[in-house]
Write a protein that holds these residues in place. Structure first.
Motif, PDB file in Angstrom:
ATOM      1  N   LEU A   4      66.359  73.210  96.231  1.00  0.00           N
ATOM      2  CA  LEU A   4      66.109  73.894  97.494  1.00  0.00           C
ATOM      3  C   LEU A   4      66.203  72.961  98.692  1.00  0.00           C
ATOM      4  O   LEU A   4      65.767  71.809  98.636  1.00  0.00           O
ATOM      5  N   LEU A   5      66.743  73.492  99.792  1.00  0.00           N
ATOM      6  CA  LEU A   5      66.847  72.753 101.045  1.00  0.00           C
ATOM      7  C   LEU A   5      65.727  73.202 101.983  1.00  0.00           C
ATOM      8  O   LEU A   5      65.548  74.394 102.224  1.00  0.00           O
ATOM      9  N   ALA A   6      64.979  72.221 102.521  1.00  0.00           N
ATOM     10  CA  ALA A   6      63.846  72.525 103.396  1.00  0.00           C
ATOM     11  C   ALA A   6      63.965  71.741 104.708  1.00  0.00           C
ATOM     12  O   ALA A   6      63.488  70.605 104.804  1.00  0.00           O
ATOM     13  N   ILE A  31      63.659  77.013 102.630  1.00  0.00           N
ATOM     14  CA  ILE A  31      62.267  76.831 103.018  1.00  0.00           C
ATOM     15  C   ILE A  31      62.268  76.169 104.395  1.00  0.00           C
ATOM     16  O   ILE A  31      63.206  75.437 104.725  1.00  0.00           O
ATOM     17  N   LEU A  32      61.237  76.404 105.206  1.00  0.00           N
ATOM     18  CA  LEU A  32      61.034  75.624 106.422  1.00  0.00           C
ATOM     19  C   LEU A  32      59.831  74.709 106.224  1.00  0.00           C
ATOM     20  O   LEU A  32      58.777  75.157 105.761  1.00  0.00           O
ATOM     21  N   HIS A  33      59.984  73.446 106.596  1.00  0.00           N
ATOM     22  CA  HIS A  33      58.954  72.442 106.357  1.00  0.00           C
ATOM     23  C   HIS A  33      58.266  72.068 107.672  1.00  0.00           C
ATOM     24  O   HIS A  33      58.931  71.778 108.672  1.00  0.00           O
ATOM     25  N   LEU A 194      64.431  69.351  98.821  1.00  0.00           N
ATOM     26  CA  LEU A 194      64.901  68.275  99.672  1.00  0.00           C
ATOM     27  C   LEU A 194      64.518  68.589 101.119  1.00  0.00           C
ATOM     28  O   LEU A 194      65.024  69.552 101.707  1.00  0.00           O
ATOM     29  N   VAL A 195      63.613  67.800 101.670  1.00  0.00           N
ATOM     30  CA  VAL A 195      63.205  67.970 103.061  1.00  0.00           C
ATOM     31  C   VAL A 195      64.119  67.117 103.934  1.00  0.00           C
ATOM     32  O   VAL A 195      64.229  65.905 103.728  1.00  0.00           O
ATOM     33  N   VAL A 196      64.772  67.751 104.899  1.00  0.00           N
ATOM     34  CA  VAL A 196      65.711  67.040 105.770  1.00  0.00           C
ATOM     35  C   VAL A 196      65.379  67.367 107.223  1.00  0.00           C
ATOM     36  O   VAL A 196      65.288  68.536 107.593  1.00  0.00           O
TER      37      VAL A 196
END
Length: 223
Positions: A4-6, A31-33, A194-196
């Motif tokens: 997942l991309l966050a 997802i939003l981080h 993965l939080v970017v």
């Protein structure tokens, strides 16, 4: 397993926040981080539940709250009320970690624990029985735009082994310095989320950059 991309809104242009959040979603963000900082546990101050609540009104994407604050237990209900779906607290400053994790879960959220680069993974052995995910910091928390700490790849691999032995359902989230050039390595080391931050929001076209990174994540998965 799905990766997942966050995107981390800490790196967004707050003047254009709604527009950029929508661009991330259209680009494939899962997802939003939210990096919540209080100026005590980490040397920065960011935002609180009001911002979360505003975004929740306009989007149903899962909201992931990373609490880098003192007395996290006191504020967790407010973030849940604002619309959080996932909440993580730090092993370094929550003395009654099990109680805090159980509080998060009792309020209907996924519960995670975050761990700083200089903290031994051994402190996670017991709490892995109870959490839904572990957030591995690949920079020292406090500011966006930092360089990825290379040693983090080995820490992710070691944590993956621990999880397989103790509780295979636990996901690994990684936050800090992830960009186009290293996202494949992070996925292949064992990261699930993965939080970017600046790796997305520094781009001229946020939607296109989110899509590029999401495609890289998907193509990095070894079948």
């Amino acid at each position: 397993m799905v990766k997942l991309l966050a995107p981390s809104i800490l790196s967004a242009d707050f003047w254009r926040l709604g527009e950029q959040v929508q661009a991330c979603i259209e680009g494939g963000a899962d997802i939003l981080h939210f990096d919540v900082m209080d100026g005590h546990f980490v040397p920065n101050i960011t935002f609180g539940p009001v911002l979360l609540e505003s975004i929740r009104k306009h989007s149903q994407i899962p909201l992931d709250v990373h609490l880098m604050i003192e007395n996290a237990e006191k504020y967790i209900p407010e973030f849940v009320k604002a619309g959080a779906n996932m909440i993580s607290v730090h092993v370094e400053n929550n003395y009654h970690l099990h109680r805090v994790v159980e509080l998060i879960k009792s309020l209907g959220c996924k519960a995670g624990v975050a761990i700083n680069p200089g903290t031994s993974l051994k402190v996670l052995e017991e709490i892995l029985h109870y959490v839904d995910y572990v957030l591995v910091m690949s920079v020292n928390p406090g500011f966006g735009g930092q360089r990825f700490i290379d040693r983090s790849l080995q820490r992710i691999r070691e944590l993956k082994v621990m999880i397989e032995e103790i509780n295979p359902q636990v996901l690994i989230e990684v936050d800090g310095g992830i960009k186009e050039g290293n996202i494949t390595q992070v996925v292949q080391a064992g990261a699930d989320i993965l939080v970017v931050g600046s790796g997305i929001f520094a781009a001229q076209d946020v939607k296109a950059q989110a899509k590029k990174l999401k495609d890289l994540i998907v193509s990095s998965v070894v079948v």
